[in-house]
Enzyme design. Sequence first.
Site, PDB file in Angstrom:
ATOM      1  N   SER A  62       1.083  -1.255   0.049  1.00 27.91           N
ATOM      2  CA  SER A  62      -0.063   0.030   0.153  1.00 27.91           C
ATOM      3  C   SER A  62       0.833   1.462   0.069  1.00 27.91           C
ATOM      4  O   SER A  62       2.131   1.265   0.303  1.00 27.91           O
ATOM      5  CB  SER A  62      -0.827  -0.034   1.218  1.00 27.91           C
ATOM      6  OG  SER A  62      -1.779  -1.210   1.434  1.00 27.91           O
TER       7      SER A  62
HETATM    8  N1  SAH Z   1      -0.514  -5.048   3.816  1.00 23.30           N
HETATM    9  C1  SAH Z   1       0.154  -5.397   2.821  1.00 23.30           C
HETATM   10  C2  SAH Z   1      -0.439  -5.214   1.496  1.00 23.30           C
HETATM   11  C3  SAH Z   1      -1.494  -5.873   1.235  1.00 23.30           C
HETATM   12  S1  SAH Z   1      -2.014  -6.247  -0.483  1.00 23.30           S
HETATM   13  C4  SAH Z   1       1.679  -4.786   2.579  1.00 23.30           C
HETATM   14  O1  SAH Z   1       2.016  -3.944   3.875  1.00 23.30           O
HETATM   15  O2  SAH Z   1       2.346  -5.170   1.751  1.00 23.30           O
HETATM   16  C5  SAH Z   1      -3.586  -7.184  -0.072  1.00 23.30           C
HETATM   17  C6  SAH Z   1      -3.277  -8.628   0.343  1.00 23.30           C
HETATM   18  O3  SAH Z   1      -4.648  -9.340   0.831  1.00 23.30           O
HETATM   19  C7  SAH Z   1      -2.844  -9.562  -0.883  1.00 23.30           C
HETATM   20  O4  SAH Z   1      -1.351 -10.101  -0.583  1.00 23.30           O
HETATM   21  C8  SAH Z   1      -3.672 -10.448  -0.879  1.00 23.30           C
HETATM   22  O5  SAH Z   1      -3.220 -11.815  -1.224  1.00 23.30           O
HETATM   23  C9  SAH Z   1      -4.113 -10.301   0.332  1.00 23.30           C
HETATM   24  N2  SAH Z   1      -5.477 -11.138   0.679  1.00 23.30           N
HETATM   25  C10 SAH Z   1      -6.622 -10.973  -0.419  1.00 23.30           C
HETATM   26  N3  SAH Z   1      -7.827 -11.663   0.342  1.00 23.30           N
HETATM   27  C11 SAH Z   1      -7.510 -12.264   1.392  1.00 23.30           C
HETATM   28  C12 SAH Z   1      -8.145 -12.927   2.491  1.00 23.30           C
HETATM   29  N4  SAH Z   1      -9.422 -13.360   2.288  1.00 23.30           N
HETATM   30  N5  SAH Z   1      -7.326 -13.406   3.434  1.00 23.30           N
HETATM   31  C13 SAH Z   1      -6.034 -13.138   3.519  1.00 23.30           C
HETATM   32  N6  SAH Z   1      -5.283 -12.324   2.667  1.00 23.30           N
HETATM   33  C14 SAH Z   1      -5.929 -11.790   1.761  1.00 23.30           C
END
Ligand code: SAH
Length: 220
Positions: A62
């Site tokens: 993000s």
């Molecule tokens: N917080 C992260 C960025 C997240 S991007 C950072 O600091 O880099 C969003 C992430 O959510 C992705 O890696 C995706 O695979 C994950 N995601 C999507 N749906 C999800 C779910 N139901 N449970 C866990 N992770 C999930």
Amino acid sequence: MDHYSVLRERMVKDQIEARGVADKRVLEAMLSVPRHLFVPEDLRGSAYQDSPLPIGEGQTISQPYMVALMTELLHLKGDEKVLEVGTGSGYQAAVLSLLAAEVFTIEKNERLASKAAKRLKDMGFDNVYVIVGDGTLGLKEEAPFDGIIVTAGSPSIPQPLTEQLKIGGRLVIPVGPSGMQMLKLIVRMEDRFIEEEKGGCVFVPLVGKHGWKSGHRFAN
Ligand code: SAH
């Protein structure tokens, strides 16, 4: 001071403080976590830009401001137990780990989860626990939480997450269709939940039982 520390100071001043994030502990955490070590090597030079960046598997780390804003909304003092949904690179979890006692972070993509877990361990963030699974279910065995942060966009607020908040606990989550979501803050009171809107944002989709269904096509 090394090159990256200079870029990090500038990031905090120009992108984060300038937009109104004022919690000193949050600003300090953003100053100390080496964001460039959470992005692919060829993107390190862009790690302190005012934008999200690709981290593989179609996912993104993000935007720094969004990480700071969402973290500030949790009102962490240092002794909390926090749940993150969407580990991705592990960067947000690292920031949280400096501000709370324990951070549990769930990632559905096994490859991202194992890379993030190794990275966090190698860097010494030892109060972060990475779990592979569907974060829309929360993490019953560790509940209740003082704070829950969801870093992917959800069609609605997953009920297990509000259920797993302590009284006084805070949930921060982007809610809405793929192109544009509203950042929501939900606070659990004794007998009800208070909901506030904190501005527009754009996240990759939250895919799971209480999120989007996999196979759903996201209009962009
Ligand atoms: N917080 C992260 C960025 C997240 S991007 C950072 O600091 O880099 C969003 C992430 O959510 C992705 O890696 C995706 O695979 C994950 N995601 C999507 N749906 C999800 C779910 N139901 N449970 C866990 N992770 C999930």
